[in-house]
Scaffold this active site. Structure first.
Site, mmCIF file in Angstrom:
data_model
loop_
_atom_site.group_PDB
_atom_site.id
_atom_site.type_symbol
_atom_site.label_atom_id
_atom_site.label_comp_id
_atom_site.label_asym_id
_atom_site.label_seq_id
_atom_site.Cartn_x
_atom_site.Cartn_y
_atom_site.Cartn_z
ATOM 1 N N ASP A 75 -5.216 -3.221 1.880
ATOM 2 C CA ASP A 75 -4.491 -2.025 2.312
ATOM 3 C C ASP A 75 -3.006 -2.266 2.016
ATOM 4 O OD1 ASP A 75 -3.092 -0.033 3.562
ATOM 5 O OD2 ASP A 75 -4.276 -0.051 5.404
ATOM 6 N N LYS A 99 1.656 6.362 1.297
ATOM 7 C CA LYS A 99 3.088 6.399 1.599
ATOM 8 C C LYS A 99 3.976 6.630 0.379
ATOM 9 C CE LYS A 99 2.839 3.705 5.884
ATOM 10 N NZ LYS A 99 2.939 4.715 6.936
ATOM 11 N N PHE A 159 -3.441 -2.416 11.387
ATOM 12 C CA PHE A 159 -3.135 -0.988 11.490
ATOM 13 C C PHE A 159 -3.526 -0.319 10.181
ATOM 14 C CE2 PHE A 159 -0.996 3.005 11.248
ATOM 15 C CZ PHE A 159 -1.205 3.518 12.516
HETATM 16 C C1 LIG Z 1 -1.124 -0.479 6.363
HETATM 17 C C2 LIG Z 1 -1.306 0.958 6.721
HETATM 18 N N1 LIG Z 1 -2.483 1.550 6.479
HETATM 19 C C3 LIG Z 1 -2.692 2.849 6.767
HETATM 20 C C4 LIG Z 1 -1.709 3.619 7.342
HETATM 21 C C5 LIG Z 1 -1.990 5.068 7.693
HETATM 22 O O1 LIG Z 1 -1.312 5.916 6.857
HETATM 23 P P1 LIG Z 1 -1.126 7.464 7.283
HETATM 24 O O2 LIG Z 1 -0.194 7.471 8.450
HETATM 25 O O3 LIG Z 1 -0.524 8.113 6.055
HETATM 26 O O4 LIG Z 1 -2.478 7.980 7.611
HETATM 27 C C6 LIG Z 1 -0.473 3.038 7.620
HETATM 28 C C7 LIG Z 1 0.594 3.844 8.262
HETATM 29 O O5 LIG Z 1 1.527 3.343 8.833
HETATM 30 C C8 LIG Z 1 -0.257 1.683 7.300
HETATM 31 O O6 LIG Z 1 0.896 1.087 7.545
#
Ligand SMILES: Cc1ncc(COP(=O)(O)O)c(C=O)c1O
Length: 403
Positions: A226, A255, A141
Site C-alpha cells: 500500500d 492520493k 491504516f
Molecule cells: C496507506 C494508506 N492507505 C489507504 C488510505 C485511504 O485512502 P483514502 O482516504 O483516499 O480512502 C490512506 C489514507 O490516508 C493511507 O494513508
C-alpha cells in the site's frame, strides 16, 4: 457567512464530526502556501496527507485538468475514452507492471487489491473456496470501509462497526518472523505499508521489505504494498519499496496520483494476477474517468522526469538533519524518509494537537497523529528556505511549551 468563526460554526453544526480540523478556513493556495478567508498565509506541511506532493495548483496538472474539462469528463467504463490507454500504459510502465485497475479513493484501491488477491488465491493458487486469508500489520491504516476497518487495530477506527469481515490475520509490523508464523496453506497475500504513515511515519527495520518479498515468493503469496501515502516521490524514490529494491506483486496507489485535483487511485499488477478479474466482477462508475486519467497522465509525466523524487531526497536530508537537532529539546524521536517525518513531542510538554494549534499560530499547518506525534509532509516543490523556516517555527513552538 464570511469569517472563519462563522464558517467553522456552521460547518461544525451541519456536518458529521468525523474529523477534528484545526480552526483554519482555507480559501486559496499556491505551491506550498495556503491563504485563509481573512487573508492570513500558512505553509502547508500536511499536503492533503501527501496528496499534494507536486504542490497546490501545479501548472502542468492544472493545465491538463483544464484542457480535459473542455473535451470530455465522464464516459463510465461502458465505453473507451481517449485518455484511458495512456493512463494504463503510463502507470504500468512507471510501476513495471502489465496491467492497471483504476478506482477513485485509496480505500477502494485497497479493497480492489483484497478482492484480486482472494480471487487469485482461489483460481491460481488453488485455495479452498471462501477459506483465503490475508496477513496484515498491527497499527495499519488502509482506509475506512467496513472490510478495511475489520482488521484495523485502532479502536477508534474499528470499534462499534461490527460485524466484521473475516479472513485477516494481524501480526506485528516490522517482524518477518511474525508473518512467517502466521502463513498457512490458505494465505493468499501479505498487505503492508512500506512505511506506516497514519501510525506516525513508522519506518520498518532495514531488510524487512526484502525478507518479506522473499517469504512471499517462497510461500507463493502475493505481496501487496500500500503505497498510497508513501509512494509517488514522497520518500525520495518513486515508491518506498524502491529503497530496498523490492517489487511487490501489487502496488496500491492513490492520493498524489490525483495531483491534488481529483481522487484517482489504482492497483498495478502483472497479468497473471490482475488477469483474474473478468467483466462484471469489479468496477466503479467514476474509476478511470477521462478527467482522472488526464490528471493522472500529467502526474505520471512529472514522475517520469525523476525531478520530484530527487528533490524529496535532497530536501529530506535537510529536513531530517534540522529535526534531529530538536531531539532532546522537547522532541523524543524523529522518524521518516525523504520529505516525510513523524516527530514525537515529549508528552509531558503538550499534546500533538496543542502543538499543531500553536504551530498554526506561527503560520505552519501540520497535523498530529496518535497523541503526541506531529506528521510533517510538505509539498515536494517547497523551497529550502521555506522548509527551514517551518522547522524554525516548530522549534520555537516547542520551546514555548518548555517555558
Ligand atoms: C496507506 C494508506 N492507505 C489507504 C488510505 C485511504 O485512502 P483514502 O482516504 O483516499 O480512502 C490512506 C489514507 O490516508 C493511507 O494513508
Amino acid at each position: 457567512m464570511t469569517t472563519s468563526a462563522e464558517l467553522i460554526e456552521v460547518s461544525e453544526r451541519r456536518s458529521a464530526h468525523n474529523y477534528h480540523p484545526l480552526p483554519v478556513v482555507i480559501r486559496e493556495a499556491d505551491g506550498a502556501w495556503v491563504t485563509d478567508v481573512e487573508g492570513k498565509r500558512y505553509l502547508d506541511f500536511l499536503s492533503g496527507y501527501s496528496s499534494l506532493n507536486f504542490g497546490h495548483g501545479n501548472p502542468k496538472i492544472l493545465e491538463a485538468a483544464q484542457r480535459q474539462l473542455q473535451h470530455l469528463t465522464l464516459t463510465s467504463r461502458a465505453f473507451y475514452h481517449d485518455q484511458f490507454a495512456a493512463f494504463c500504459a503510463g502507470l504500468g510502465d512507471l510501476t513495471g507492471k502489465d496491467m492497471i485497475l483504476p478506482m477513485n479513493t485509496g480505500a477502494e484501491a485497497v479493497e480492489t487489491a483484497i478482492k484480486v488477491a482472494r480471487k487469485w488465491g482461489y483460481e491460481v493458487k488453488g485455495v479452498e473456496r471462501d477459506k483465503a486469508n490475508i496477513i496484515v500489520m498491527e497499527d495499519n491504516f488502509h482506509g475506512r470501509t467496513t472490510t478495511i476497518i475489520s482488521f484495523s487495530t485502532d479502536p477508534d477506527a474499528h470499534d462499534g462497526f461490527g460485524p466484521y469481515t473475516p479472513g485477516f490475520k494481524v501480526v506485528k509490523y516490522g517482524s518477518v518472523e511474525a508473518v512467517r508464523e502466521a502463513v498457512d496453506a490458505n494465505t493468499v497475500a501479505v498487505l503492508v505499508e512500506p512505511i506506516q504513515g497514519e501510525a506516525g511515519v513508522l519506518v520498518p527495520p532495514d531488510g524487512y521489505l526484502t525478507q518479506l518479498r522473499e517469504l512471499c515468493t517462497t510461500a507463493n503469496i502475493l505481496m501487496i504494498a500500500d503505497e498510497i501515502q508513501s509512494g509517488l516521490g514522497r520518500t525520495g524514490k518513486t515508491f518506498a519499496c524502491d529503497h530496498e529494491g523490492v517489487v511487490p506483486d501489487i502496488y496500491v496507489l492513490g492520493k498524489a496520483l490525483g495531483g491534488g485535483v481529483v481522487p484517482v487511485s489504482a492497483i498495478a499488477a502483472d497479468a497473471d494476477v490482475l488477469g483474474v478479474i473478468k467483466p462484471g466482477q469489479h468496477g466503479s462508475t467514476f474509476g478511470g474517468n477521462p478527467l482522472a486519467c488526464a490528471v493522472g497522465n500529467a502526474v505520471i509525466e512529472i514522475l517520469n522526469t525523476g525531478e520530484f523524487q530527487d528533490r524529496a531526497a535532497r530536501l529530506g536530508e535537510v529536513l531530517h538533519a534540522r529535526l534531529n537537532e530538536l531531539v532532546g529539546n522537547g522532541v523524543i524521536t524523529v522518524r521518516g524518509r525523504g520529505l516525510w517525518a513523524g516527530v514525537d513531542i515529549d508528552p509531558s510538554l503538550a499534546t500533538g494537537r496543542a502543538v499543531s494549534k500553536a504551530l498554526m499560530g506561527r503560520g505552519v499547518l501540520a497535523k498530529d497523529t496518535h497523541g503526541s506525534t506531529i506528521r510533517l509532509a510538505p509539498p515536494i516543490m517547497i523551497s529550502e528556505e521555506d522548509l527551514l523556516w517551518a522547522v524554525d517555527q516548530l522549534a520555537a513552538t516547542i520551546a514555548s511549551f518548555r517555558q
